[in-house]
Design an enzyme around this catalytic site. Structure first.
Site, mmCIF file in Angstrom:
data_model
loop_
_atom_site.group_PDB
_atom_site.id
_atom_site.type_symbol
_atom_site.label_atom_id
_atom_site.label_comp_id
_atom_site.label_asym_id
_atom_site.label_seq_id
_atom_site.Cartn_x
_atom_site.Cartn_y
_atom_site.Cartn_z
ATOM 1 N NE ARG A 99 5.567 4.532 -2.082
ATOM 2 C CZ ARG A 99 5.118 4.158 -0.888
ATOM 3 N NH1 ARG A 99 5.268 4.964 0.147
ATOM 4 N NH2 ARG A 99 4.527 2.999 -0.726
ATOM 5 N NE ARG B 293 0.792 -0.023 -1.732
ATOM 6 C CZ ARG B 293 1.180 1.223 -1.553
ATOM 7 N NH1 ARG B 293 1.100 2.101 -2.530
ATOM 8 N NH2 ARG B 293 1.653 1.599 -0.372
ATOM 9 N NE ARG C 49 2.370 7.705 -0.757
ATOM 10 C CZ ARG C 49 2.208 6.679 0.075
ATOM 11 N NH1 ARG C 49 2.299 6.861 1.385
ATOM 12 N NH2 ARG C 49 1.934 5.481 -0.384
ATOM 13 C CE LYS D 89 0.531 2.380 7.181
ATOM 14 N NZ LYS D 89 -0.298 2.697 5.991
ATOM 15 N NE ARG E 83 1.843 -2.969 4.537
ATOM 16 C CZ ARG E 83 2.545 -1.841 4.412
ATOM 17 N NH1 ARG E 83 3.668 -1.673 5.058
ATOM 18 N NH2 ARG E 83 2.095 -0.878 3.636
#
Ligand code: ADP
Ligand code: AMP
Length: 214
Positions: free
Chosen positions: A160, A171, A127, A13, A88
């Site tokens: 992260r 998540r 990531r 996203k 969300r």
């Protein structure tokens, strides 16, 4: 042009939102980036958000909704904006829809970046985010020119905390339970466009431009 991005954590996203924002010259508003900036600056909001984020849970709606409704009133949003990571939950979507409705406005595009769960853990472990400007890269799919150094600001790249596999699993559960119902919510409003997020970054962007350019 008012756009929201839907999709699992790590679907791409933010990557697409940044490219869309640059092309259409509208602000890219990422609630995750706003929370991370608040954590970095040790604000009251940051202190409250941190525990939820570290646990892979959502920050409560009452903190999140006010933040976004305030942000989209700013002068730079007159031509539109792209919301990345908001809404969300159904209550967040209802609050957004009703605030826009009061002004005779609406979300014009809900872009659902579709990536199966099996791909997500691999994506997230690769990531890397810049600890200074928040820009996002991937060690394999979107590497920086110099390893560990941000192309945009030369800050150092980090994994992260919430991208560790245990937290990513949580998540994903939260996504399926609380966020995925938004696909039907925006489908019913005839603004939903689903793209295959497993394709290369530039191919996904080209697919999105087919309907944004209409
Ligand atoms: P989100 O904002 O949905 O959490 P990101 O845009 O940060 O996701 O993307 C998650 C990771 O996957 C990043 O490391 C990014 O560079 C990488 N990525 C994004 N889109 C693609 C793609 N189409 N193919 C492969 N990797 C991608
Ligand atoms: P993101 O950068 O979009 O992956 O968001 C990182 C984390 O910030 C999420 O796992 C949540 O804890 C929190 N967060 C971001 N956006 C929202 C939102 N709209 N509602 C609740 N929590 C959010």
């Amino acid at each position: 042009m008012k756009i929201i991005m839907l999709g699992a954590p790590g679907a791409g996203k933010g990557t697409q939102a940044k490219m869309i924002a640059e092309k259409y010259e509208i602000p890219h508003i990422s609630t995750g980036d706003i929370f991370r900036a608040n954590i970095k600056n040790n604000t009251e909001l940051g202190k409250k958000a941190k525990a939820y984020m570290d646990a892979g849970q959502l920050v409560p709606d009452e903190l999140t909704v006010a933040l976004v409704l305030d942000r989209i009133k700013k002068a730079d949003c007159v031509k539109g904006y792209i919301l990345d990571g908001f809404p969300r939950t159904i209550p967040q979507a209802d609050a957004l829809d009703s605030a826009l409705n009061d002004r005779g406005e609406k979300i014009e595009y809900a872009i659902n970046v579709d990536v199966p769960d099996e791909h997500i853990i691999k994506r997230m472990s690769g990531r890397r985010a810049c600890s200074d400007c928040g820009a996002t890269y991937h060690v394999v799919y979107n590497p920086t020119k110099e390893e560990g150094v941000c192309d945009a600001c030369h800050g150092s790249l980090v994994l992260r905390d919430d991208d560790k596999p245990e937290t990513v699993k949580k998540r994903l559960e939260v996504y399926h339970e609380q966020t995925k119902p938004l696909i039907d919510h925006y489908g019913a409003k005839n603004v939903l466009h689903t793209v295959d997020g497993t394709l290369d970054i530039d191919v996904v962007f080209a697919e999105i431009n087919k309907f944004l350019g209409e």
